[in-house]
Scaffold this active site. Structure first.
Site, short mmCIF file in Angstrom:
data_model
loop_
_atom_site.label_atom_id
_atom_site.label_comp_id
_atom_site.label_asym_id
_atom_site.label_seq_id
_atom_site.Cartn_x
_atom_site.Cartn_y
_atom_site.Cartn_z
N PHE A 175 -34.71 46.88 -60.05
CA PHE A 175 -33.27 47.10 -60.06
C PHE A 175 -32.79 47.17 -58.61
O PHE A 175 -33.36 47.91 -57.81
CB PHE A 175 -33.01 48.42 -60.78
CG PHE A 175 -31.59 48.63 -61.21
CD1 PHE A 175 -31.01 47.83 -62.19
CD2 PHE A 175 -30.83 49.64 -60.64
CE1 PHE A 175 -29.71 48.04 -62.59
CE2 PHE A 175 -29.52 49.85 -61.05
CZ PHE A 175 -28.95 49.05 -62.03
N ASP A 190 -40.14 53.58 -62.34
CA ASP A 190 -38.78 53.77 -62.84
C ASP A 190 -38.81 53.46 -64.34
O ASP A 190 -39.08 52.33 -64.74
CB ASP A 190 -37.79 52.86 -62.11
CG ASP A 190 -36.34 53.20 -62.45
OD1 ASP A 190 -36.10 53.59 -63.62
OD2 ASP A 190 -35.47 53.06 -61.58
N TYR A 202 -28.96 57.79 -70.01
CA TYR A 202 -27.78 57.26 -70.72
C TYR A 202 -28.03 55.92 -71.38
O TYR A 202 -27.13 55.35 -71.95
CB TYR A 202 -26.57 57.19 -69.79
CG TYR A 202 -26.79 56.49 -68.46
CD1 TYR A 202 -26.82 55.11 -68.39
CD2 TYR A 202 -26.96 57.22 -67.29
CE1 TYR A 202 -27.02 54.46 -67.18
CE2 TYR A 202 -27.16 56.59 -66.08
CZ TYR A 202 -27.18 55.21 -66.03
OH TYR A 202 -27.38 54.58 -64.82
N LYS A 203 -29.26 55.39 -71.28
CA LYS A 203 -29.58 54.11 -71.90
C LYS A 203 -30.15 54.37 -73.30
O LYS A 203 -29.45 54.87 -74.16
CB LYS A 203 -30.49 53.31 -70.97
CG LYS A 203 -29.74 52.98 -69.66
CD LYS A 203 -30.57 52.32 -68.60
CE LYS A 203 -29.68 52.00 -67.39
NZ LYS A 203 -30.43 51.53 -66.24
N ARG A 231 -28.08 39.60 -71.93
CA ARG A 231 -29.08 40.57 -72.41
C ARG A 231 -28.68 41.11 -73.76
O ARG A 231 -27.56 41.60 -73.93
CB ARG A 231 -29.18 41.76 -71.45
CG ARG A 231 -30.05 41.53 -70.25
CD ARG A 231 -30.41 42.83 -69.55
NE ARG A 231 -29.33 43.80 -69.48
CZ ARG A 231 -29.39 44.93 -68.80
NH1 ARG A 231 -30.48 45.25 -68.16
NH2 ARG A 231 -28.37 45.76 -68.79
C1 LIG Z 1 -29.92 51.76 -64.93
C2 LIG Z 1 -30.93 51.83 -63.84
C3 LIG Z 1 -30.70 52.62 -62.71
C4 LIG Z 1 -29.39 53.35 -62.53
O1 LIG Z 1 -29.47 54.34 -61.58
P1 LIG Z 1 -28.24 55.36 -61.42
O2 LIG Z 1 -28.62 56.20 -60.31
O3 LIG Z 1 -28.08 56.05 -62.74
O4 LIG Z 1 -27.01 54.55 -61.14
C5 LIG Z 1 -31.71 52.69 -61.75
N1 LIG Z 1 -32.87 52.00 -61.90
C6 LIG Z 1 -33.09 51.22 -62.98
C7 LIG Z 1 -34.38 50.50 -63.11
C8 LIG Z 1 -32.13 51.10 -63.97
O5 LIG Z 1 -32.35 50.33 -65.03
#
Ligand SMILES: *Cc1c(COP(=O)(O)O)cnc(C)c1O
Length: 422
Positions: free
Chosen positions: A128, A207, A232-233, A382
């Site tokens: 990400f 992560d 939140y996912k 997606r």
């Molecule tokens: C969604 C996501 C994030 C989001 O990070 P925030 O700090 O909540 O904005 C980070 N890393 C990955 C791999 C994600 O999928």
């Protein structure tokens, strides 16, 4: 014989689904909406809606500051322990705090300081982007000559496992990877990568944002060192809900939180001026938690625990396989390409499709066809499958609308302009 591509077949799969009843535990008020974005923002559990009223009116409204001692102070660790159970960790190894990005910074800096003399950091180009930015920021903050190496994926879908392992040596301090990568849904073998990194003395930080609540994770079984992730996912914690972090028990006292705030202090209400970290996972906390959104994480986690990760994974695999079978028969002839691994053991709970008209198709789906997927540049549609509430019929309907948008050239009515938040 019923055609496996018919909607009747999709409905028959739903009628045999032992988890189908969980759908009624979520808020639905648009029957025609096909929501395939639970991997960006999970649906609202009805229990969270009820709890929100109780926290605002009852705890904040009536109990006021007394609520800190009536549960608020313990929330980060209490919900952390439930997450630990879900992620194959022990009580006291997971805590809820801050955002995923901030937790990555805290744990990456802590890990790099713990590995003096080692200057290499490995990640891949499927990670990400925010994770990469945070690592670049950590390198700049430390100013100790660390070098971040971004190993390229061989095909944009699969993780570059061989190339990563080939780069491991005694100069590597830390390997940082998304366990399930956000675009293709590729899933790394956590135990294998961890073992290879440990063999040269490197630490690994995972992560879990796209894994938590979607694929079984066994942090302790894999010998994992550090992990972070969103709530939140697939955990359905609500927009911007705080994230979690995991530190293996044996590393907790050896690592120092660079954002050493009072919530990680031993006896914070003594208001002493010298920082003395609370032993255990708590010293990875920093400031006061956002109680409202923190508390609302719990009902979603409870639903996942009730359903069980093994049952959820079985349904998720069945649903991604079903989606791929429909793609092969109906969508591939219409220019859609598969951008997720074919091997179910290396695939998470979303299926990515590419199409030359990806962006305009996505617009048409959202604005006209009542399908909410999400789009990742340059052409990635997606389709996030949340086995707690996604039905086979919805998947069938999504494919039907993806077919129609091309056959009827509905996408041609949309421009290729892209707004800021996609
Ligand atoms: C969604 C996501 C994030 C989001 O990070 P925030 O700090 O909540 O904005 C980070 N890393 C990955 C791999 C994600 O999928």
């Amino acid at each position: 014989m019923m055609s496996p591509y018919s909607s009747a077949y999709a409905r028959s799969l739903d009628s045999q689904d032992a988890l189908a009843h969980f759908r009624s535990r979520f808020a639905f008020d648009e029957p025609d909406l096909v929501y395939l974005d639970g991997n960006s923002l999970g649906r609202l559990p009805l229990a969270s809606q009820a709890l929100a009223g109780e926290i605002v009116a009852g705890q904040w409204g009536r109990r006021l500051i007394r609520s800190w001692n009536e549960g608020w102070f313990d929330l980060p660790a209490r919900i952390g322990d439930k997450l630990a159970y879900l992620l194959g960790a022990e009580d006291g190894e997971v805590i809820v705090a801050d955002s995923t990005s901030v937790n990555l910074f805290k744990l990456a800096v802590a890990a790099l300081r713990h590995q003096p003399g080692r200057t290499r950091i490995l990640t891949d180009d499927l990670n990400f982007p925010s994770d990469v930015y945070i690592l670049q920021g950590a390198v700049a903050t430390l100013g100790s000559g660390h070098v971040l190496e971004i190993v390229p994926s061989p095909d944009g879908i699969h993780g570059p496992v061989d190339a990563l392992l080939a780069r491991l040596d005694e100069r590597v301090a830390l390997v940082v990877l998304s366990h399930t990568v956000f675009k293709s849904g590729y899933v790394y073998d956590m135990a294998a990568v961890t073992a290879a990194a440990h063999a040269v003395g490197a630490l690994v930080l995972w992560d879990l944002s796209h894994s938590a609540g979607s694929v079984p994770v066994d942090l302790d079984g894999a010998g994992a060192d550090l992990a972070i992730g969103c709530t939140y996912k697939y955990l359905n914690g609500g927009p911007g809900a705080p994230a979690f972090l995991f530190v293996r028990r044996a590393l907790q006292e050896a690592l120092a939180n660079p954002l050493s705030g009072w919530m990680g202090q031993h006896a914070p209400f003594d208001f002493a001026l010298a920082y003395a970290p609370e032993p255990g996972i708590r010293h990875f906390l920093t400031g006061t938690p956002p109680v409202l959104s923190l508390a609302l994480i719990e009902p979603g986690v409870d639903l996942l625990l009730e359903a069980g990760m093994d049952a959820l994974r079985a349904k998720s695999v069945q649903q991604t396989e079903y989606m791929i079978a429909l793609w092969e028969e109906i969508l591939q002839p219409r220019g859609y390409t598969l951008k997720s691994p074919l091997d179910a053991t290396r695939r998470g709970s979303h299926v990515s499709l590419g199409h030359a008209e990806g962006w305009r198709i996505n617009q048409a789906l959202i604005r006209e066809l009542n399908v909410l997927p999400d789009f990742r540049a340059p052409d990635n549609i997606r389709l996030g499958i949340a086995p707690l509430y996604t039905t086979f019929e919805e998947l069938h309907e999504a494919v039907e609308r993806l077919r129609r948008v091309v056959d009827d050239r509905i996408f041609a009515r949309y421009s290729s302009h892209r707004p800021v938040v996609t």
